[in-house]
Design a protein around this motif. Structure first.
Motif, short mmCIF file in Angstrom:
data_model
loop_
_atom_site.label_atom_id
_atom_site.label_comp_id
_atom_site.label_asym_id
_atom_site.label_seq_id
_atom_site.Cartn_x
_atom_site.Cartn_y
_atom_site.Cartn_z
N UNK A 168 0.78 -1.19 -0.08
CA UNK A 168 -0.04 0.04 0.00
C UNK A 168 0.82 1.08 0.03
N UNK A 169 0.31 2.34 -0.61
CA UNK A 169 1.11 3.60 -0.37
C UNK A 169 0.70 4.30 0.76
N UNK A 170 1.59 4.69 1.40
CA UNK A 170 1.58 5.60 2.62
C UNK A 170 1.88 7.00 2.41
N UNK A 171 0.99 8.01 2.57
CA UNK A 171 1.27 9.24 2.33
C UNK A 171 0.95 10.20 3.47
N UNK A 172 1.48 11.31 3.75
CA UNK A 172 1.14 12.42 4.74
C UNK A 172 -0.64 12.69 4.54
N UNK A 173 -1.21 13.07 5.61
CA UNK A 173 -2.61 13.46 5.27
C UNK A 173 -2.73 14.60 4.57
N UNK A 174 -1.86 15.42 4.34
CA UNK A 174 -2.09 16.52 3.36
C UNK A 174 -1.38 16.43 1.87
N UNK A 176 -1.25 15.24 -2.02
CA UNK A 176 -2.40 15.21 -3.13
C UNK A 176 -2.77 13.83 -3.26
N UNK A 177 -2.06 12.74 -2.94
CA UNK A 177 -2.65 11.14 -3.17
C UNK A 177 -3.20 10.80 -2.21
N UNK A 178 -3.44 11.83 -0.97
CA UNK A 178 -4.09 11.27 0.52
C UNK A 178 -5.37 10.99 0.08
N UNK A 179 -5.82 10.01 0.76
CA UNK A 179 -7.39 9.85 1.01
C UNK A 179 -7.94 9.35 -0.65
N UNK A 180 -6.95 8.46 -1.05
CA UNK A 180 -7.59 7.83 -2.51
C UNK A 180 -7.43 6.39 -2.27
N UNK A 232 8.57 8.89 9.41
CA UNK A 232 9.00 10.10 8.54
C UNK A 232 7.90 10.44 7.60
N UNK A 233 7.23 9.47 7.23
CA UNK A 233 6.06 9.82 6.45
C UNK A 233 5.04 10.71 7.12
N UNK A 234 4.62 10.38 8.33
CA UNK A 234 3.64 11.09 9.01
C UNK A 234 4.27 12.54 9.33
N UNK A 235 5.52 12.58 9.38
CA UNK A 235 5.99 14.12 9.65
C UNK A 235 5.92 14.78 8.22
N UNK A 236 5.55 14.20 7.16
CA UNK A 236 5.52 15.00 6.11
C UNK A 236 6.80 14.88 5.02
N UNK A 257 -1.74 8.98 8.90
CA UNK A 257 -1.13 9.17 7.40
C UNK A 257 -2.30 8.31 6.78
N UNK A 258 -2.33 8.44 5.37
CA UNK A 258 -3.02 7.88 4.39
C UNK A 258 -2.68 6.60 3.98
#
Length: 304
Positions: A168-174, A176-180, A232-236, A257-258
């Motif tokens: 799975x792809x993990x990205x910060x909540x902010x 552009x790919x978040x919440x997909x 690190x991802x959570x910290x953006x 994170x998303x």
């Protein structure tokens, strides 16, 4: 060369003082026993018994050799009994190595299953990178290793695939790919990924998860563990691919994170490997089945 069969013939004759009864004890014909003892005498250059039509008398050296033969046969029996106990128990100890992106997530769930199945077996766990595990397996330091494929293995190593492990792809909540809910390889094109440091096979597997898409590594940072990547991802600081096994085990629990599914990604293949020369192949196959069960239990628990 003196054989164990000849030693059994000698001890039977010393016990019975009769060729016919000695042959019965050894489950052979009298002529077979007589020829075997004659060969023994010729080999040793001594006479072990004096034969007449009506009696058999052991010579002094024959008596002494019979006593020594009993000791040899008793040691051989102990030798065989030890091997039998090993077969019955499966094995008394197992030295299992696992890579850091599998062992900490799968083994806590697998250990109770293995202990229940093999209560008398001592299991020693070792966490190392793939190259070190393979070297340890080849030189005998380890009996069995838990790794991820594809990986080029030496010819003397056998492997059995246990299960596929997607990403799975993990990205910060902010981001552009978040919440997909789901993403394709094209969505990652041109983006840089935070990855584990070189030496971790997951680093290479992640970059090759989409063969038709050029994935790039953010070389400004290299993590030593999956929990570090998550932090690190959570910290953006970037985005990363996380294996489903680690996610089901809770590696992102408590982190904001998303996570998006990557249904088209080529999964890594979790496998057991051992030396082809090992006599414990059947046991390793059964252990593999328990590891699959542990994976299933982990998925079930995560889906609740």
């Amino acid at each position: 060369m003196t054989t164990l069969r000849q030693l059994r013939f000698l001890t039977a004759l010393a016990e019975t003082r009769n060729f016919s009864r000695a042959a019965e004890l050894c489950h052979v014909t009298q002529s077979t026993l007589s020829n075997g003892l004659k060969e023994l005498e010729d080999r040793l250059g001594v006479q072990v018994a004096e034969r007449t039509k009506h009696s058999v008398m052991m010579t002094p050296v024959g008596e002494d050799l019979a006593d020594r033969a009993r000791d040899v046969l008793a040691r051989v029996k102990d030798f065989e009994d030890r091997a039998d106990r090993e077969v019955e128990a499966g094995t008394t100890q197992l030295r299992l190595g696992a890579i850091p992106t599998i062992g900490p997530f799968l083994m806590p769930r697998a250990m109770p299953l293995l202990r229940a199945a093999y209560p008398d077996m001592k299991l020693y766990l070792r966490e190392e990178l793939t190259d070190a595990l393979i070297a340890g397996l080849v030189d005998g330091r380890l009996d069995l290793i838990l790794i991820a494929l594809p990986y080029e293995l030496p010819s003397q190593i056998a492997s059995e695939e246990l299960f596929a492990d997607g990403y799975r792809l993990a990205v910060p909540l902010s981001h552009p790919l978040a919440n997909r809910k789901s993403l394709a390889g094209e969505d990652l094109s041109g983006r840089q990924l935070l990855l584990l440091e070189r030496g971790h096979c997951l680093q290479r597997h992640a970059l090759s998860s989409f063969p038709d898409v050029q994935l790039n590594e953010d070389e400004s940072f290299a993590a030593t563990s999956l929990p570090t990547l998550v932090a690190m991802v959570e910290e953006g600081l970037g985005i990363t691919l996380l294996p489903q096994l680690a996610l089901d085990a809770g590696v992102t629990k408590g982190h904001a994170l998303s996570l998006s599914e990557l249904p088209d990604a080529c999964p890594r293949r979790v496998a057991l490997a051992w030396r082809k020369s090992s006599a414990q192949g059947d046991l390793y196959g059964r252990i593999g089945a328990h590891l699959r069960d542990a994976r299933d239990h982990l998925q079930e628990a995560a889906s609740r």
